[in-house]
Design an enzyme around this catalytic site. Structure first.
Site, mmCIF file in Angstrom:
data_model
loop_
_atom_site.group_PDB
_atom_site.id
_atom_site.type_symbol
_atom_site.label_atom_id
_atom_site.label_comp_id
_atom_site.label_asym_id
_atom_site.label_seq_id
_atom_site.Cartn_x
_atom_site.Cartn_y
_atom_site.Cartn_z
ATOM 1 N N TYR A 50 25.440 -4.370 57.015
ATOM 2 C CA TYR A 50 26.238 -5.142 56.021
ATOM 3 C C TYR A 50 25.184 -7.397 56.575
ATOM 4 C CZ TYR A 50 28.174 -1.317 53.861
ATOM 5 O OH TYR A 50 28.890 -0.201 53.139
ATOM 6 N N LYS A 225 33.980 -3.211 44.944
ATOM 7 C CA LYS A 225 33.214 -5.368 45.822
ATOM 8 C C LYS A 225 32.426 -6.237 44.265
ATOM 9 C CE LYS A 225 29.497 -7.753 45.999
ATOM 10 N NZ LYS A 225 27.870 -7.833 45.470
HETATM 11 N N1 NAP Z 1 29.582 4.056 53.512
HETATM 12 C C1 NAP Z 1 28.589 4.303 52.317
HETATM 13 O O1 NAP Z 1 27.734 4.279 52.902
HETATM 14 C C2 NAP Z 1 28.791 3.080 51.346
HETATM 15 C C3 NAP Z 1 27.880 3.070 50.655
HETATM 16 C C4 NAP Z 1 27.824 2.477 49.260
HETATM 17 C C5 NAP Z 1 28.863 1.490 49.081
HETATM 18 N N2 NAP Z 1 30.036 1.162 50.402
HETATM 19 C C6 NAP Z 1 31.075 0.409 50.290
HETATM 20 O O2 NAP Z 1 31.784 0.991 48.786
HETATM 21 C C7 NAP Z 1 31.777 -0.865 48.111
HETATM 22 C C8 NAP Z 1 31.800 -0.828 46.469
HETATM 23 O O3 NAP Z 1 30.163 0.142 46.205
HETATM 24 P P1 NAP Z 1 29.050 -0.809 46.012
HETATM 25 O O4 NAP Z 1 29.371 -2.371 46.313
HETATM 26 O O5 NAP Z 1 28.253 -0.269 46.212
HETATM 27 O O6 NAP Z 1 29.308 -0.829 44.233
HETATM 28 P P2 NAP Z 1 30.730 -0.858 43.039
HETATM 29 O O7 NAP Z 1 31.619 -1.282 44.054
HETATM 30 O O8 NAP Z 1 30.524 0.306 42.345
HETATM 31 O O9 NAP Z 1 29.894 -2.161 41.803
HETATM 32 C C9 NAP Z 1 29.890 -3.555 42.552
HETATM 33 C C10 NAP Z 1 29.119 -4.136 41.281
HETATM 34 O O10 NAP Z 1 30.217 -3.994 40.349
HETATM 35 C C11 NAP Z 1 30.571 -5.589 40.025
HETATM 36 N N3 NAP Z 1 31.633 -5.443 39.541
HETATM 37 C C12 NAP Z 1 33.345 -5.583 40.885
HETATM 38 N N4 NAP Z 1 33.859 -5.368 39.236
HETATM 39 C C13 NAP Z 1 33.650 -5.687 38.440
HETATM 40 C C14 NAP Z 1 34.329 -5.990 37.142
HETATM 41 N N5 NAP Z 1 36.205 -6.326 36.738
HETATM 42 N N6 NAP Z 1 33.481 -6.302 35.926
HETATM 43 C C15 NAP Z 1 32.049 -5.425 35.615
HETATM 44 N N7 NAP Z 1 31.469 -6.103 36.534
HETATM 45 C C16 NAP Z 1 32.379 -5.523 38.160
HETATM 46 C C17 NAP Z 1 30.253 -7.007 41.083
HETATM 47 O O11 NAP Z 1 29.479 -7.965 40.482
HETATM 48 P P3 NAP Z 1 29.561 -8.846 41.706
HETATM 49 O O12 NAP Z 1 29.622 -8.415 42.764
HETATM 50 O O13 NAP Z 1 28.607 -10.157 40.745
HETATM 51 O O14 NAP Z 1 31.689 -9.318 40.990
HETATM 52 C C18 NAP Z 1 28.771 -5.669 41.992
HETATM 53 O O15 NAP Z 1 27.807 -5.855 41.542
HETATM 54 C C19 NAP Z 1 30.671 -1.549 49.031
HETATM 55 O O16 NAP Z 1 30.745 -2.600 48.717
HETATM 56 C C20 NAP Z 1 30.668 -0.507 50.780
HETATM 57 O O17 NAP Z 1 31.540 -1.524 50.971
HETATM 58 C C21 NAP Z 1 30.180 2.435 51.620
#
Ligand code: NAP
Length: 267
Positions: A50, A225
Site C-alpha cells: 500500500y 477507508k
Molecule cells: N485485502 C484486500 O485485498 C483488500 C482489497 C481492498 C481493500 N482492502 C482494505 O479495505 C479498506 C477499505 O476499502 P476501500 O478503500 O477499497 O473502499 P471503501 O472503504 O469502501 O471506500 C473508500 C472511499 O469511500 C470514501 N468515503 C469514506 N467515508 C465516506 C463517507 N462517510 N461518505 C462518503 N464517502 C466516504 C473515501 O473517500 P476519502 O478517502 O476521500 O475520505 C474513499 O473514496 C482499504 O483501504 C484496505 O485497507 C483490502
C-alpha cells in the site's frame, strides 16, 4: 456496542469491531492516523504494497497512544517469502510486532501452505500475535487448514450489503473465523442507491453509515477507508442507532454479488 467493543478470535485474543482502511490513504497519511487515534479508531489495516506503512508508524508514534491499545493488521504478498516480508513490514511500520498478519491473496496454485508455514514461524517468534488470510474461498481455507493444522482467525474479503455470500458467512461462523469487510462502502460506487438512501434517511444517517452499521450488526468487521476528516468522523458515528431486523433483511436483500474490484474473489 461502541467504538471500544471487541470481537473474540479463536486464539483467545480480541480484535476491535471496526478499523480504518489505508489503501490509497495517500494524502497527509501520518496526520490522518494521528487524528483517527484521537477520534477513537484503534485498528489500522495496511499491507506491504500500500505504501502507507512508514506514515502509519509515524502517526502512531506522534499520537503517544500505547502500542497495546492499537491493533495493527498488515499483509504479505503471494510471491513473498512471508517470514522476511513480515520483518520488512514491521521495519517500515517501526513496530516490534503486528497484531494480525494476513496472506493478501491465495497463490495461483495450491493454498499458500508455504506462506502459511512462514507466518506460523513469525507468530511463534512473536512477530505477530495472530495470522489470517484474505480473498480466500471456503475451499481454499479448508485446504490450508487441512495441510497445516492451523486455522486462520480472519478472512479479509470484499463484503457489503450489495455483495456477500451466505455460504461464507455460515462457514466463518461455524469455524470461528471473523470476516473483515473490505471496501465496505463499495468504494462509494453504490452510495447513491435509492433503496439504500431511503433506509438511511429514516435513521437520519448517511448511506455510508448504514453500510458500516449493517456490517457491525452482522458481526462482520468493517474497514472503511477515509482520507477526508469529515468522513473519518462520520464512519465511526455509527453507535447511536440500531438497524431493525426488517431493515437488516432489506439491506441483505440488496445483494447482487456486486464487487467494486471486479469480482468477489471468494465466491
Ligand atoms: N485485502 C484486500 O485485498 C483488500 C482489497 C481492498 C481493500 N482492502 C482494505 O479495505 C479498506 C477499505 O476499502 P476501500 O478503500 O477499497 O473502499 P471503501 O472503504 O469502501 O471506500 C473508500 C472511499 O469511500 C470514501 N468515503 C469514506 N467515508 C465516506 C463517507 N462517510 N461518505 C462518503 N464517502 C466516504 C473515501 O473517500 P476519502 O478517502 O476521500 O475520505 C474513499 O473514496 C482499504 O483501504 C484496505 O485497507 C483490502
Amino acid at each position: 456496542m461502541n467504538i471500544n467493543s471487541k470481537v473474540s478470535l479463536h486464539t483467545g485474543r480480541q480484535m476491535p469491531i471496526i478499523g480504518l482502511g489505508t489503501w490509497k490513504l495517500k494524502y497527509d497519511t501520518a496526520n490522518i492516523i494521528y487524528h483517527a487515534l484521537k477520534l477513537g479508531y484503534s485498528m489500522f489495516d495496511t499491507s506491504g504494497d500500500y505504501g502507507t506503512q512508514p506514515e502509519i508508524g509515524e502517526g502512531i508514534a506522534r499520537s503517544g497512544v500505547k502500542r497495546g491499545s492499537i491493533y495493527l493488521v498488515t499483509k504479505v504478498e503471494e510471491d513473498d517469502e512471508a517470514y522476511s516480508a513480515t520483518k520488512k513490514n514491521l521495519q517500515e511500520l517501526d513496530l516490534d510486532y503486528a497484531d494480525l498478519m494476513l496472506i493478501h491473496r491465495p497463490p495461483e496454485t495450491g493454498y499458500g501452505e508455504k506462506l502459511w508455514e512462514q507466518l506460523i514461524r513469525a507468530k511463534e517468534e512473536g512477530l505477530t500475535k495472530d495470522i489470517g488470510v484474505s480473498n480466500y474461498s471456503v475451499e481454499q481455507i479448508e485446504g490450508l487448514a487441512e495441510h497445516t493444522g492451523v486455522w486462520p482467525v480472519v478472512n479479509q474479503i470484499e463484503w457489503t450489503c450489495f455483495g456477500h455470500t451466505q455460504e461464507m458467512l455460515d462457514f466463518c461462523n461455524d469455524n470461528d473465523i471473523i470476516i473483515q469487510a473490505y471496501s465496505p462502502m463499495t468504494r462509494t460506487e453504490r452510495l447513491d442507491d435509492e433503496r439504500l438512501s431511503a433506509i438511511a434517511e429514516r435513521y437520519g444517517k448517511s448511506p455510508a453509515q448504514i453500510m458500516i452499521r449493517w456490517n457491525l450488526q452482522l458481526g462482520t468487521v468493517p474497514l472503511p477507508k477515509a482520507n477526508n476528516l469529515e468522513h473519518l468522523k462520520e464512519d465511526i458515528d455509527v453507535f447511536d442507532f440500531e438497524i431493525s431486523d426488517e431493515d437488516m433483511s432489506a439491506l441483505s436483500n440488496l445483494n447482487e454479488m456486486y464487487s467494486a474490484l471486479g469480482d468477489l474473489k471468494y465466491a
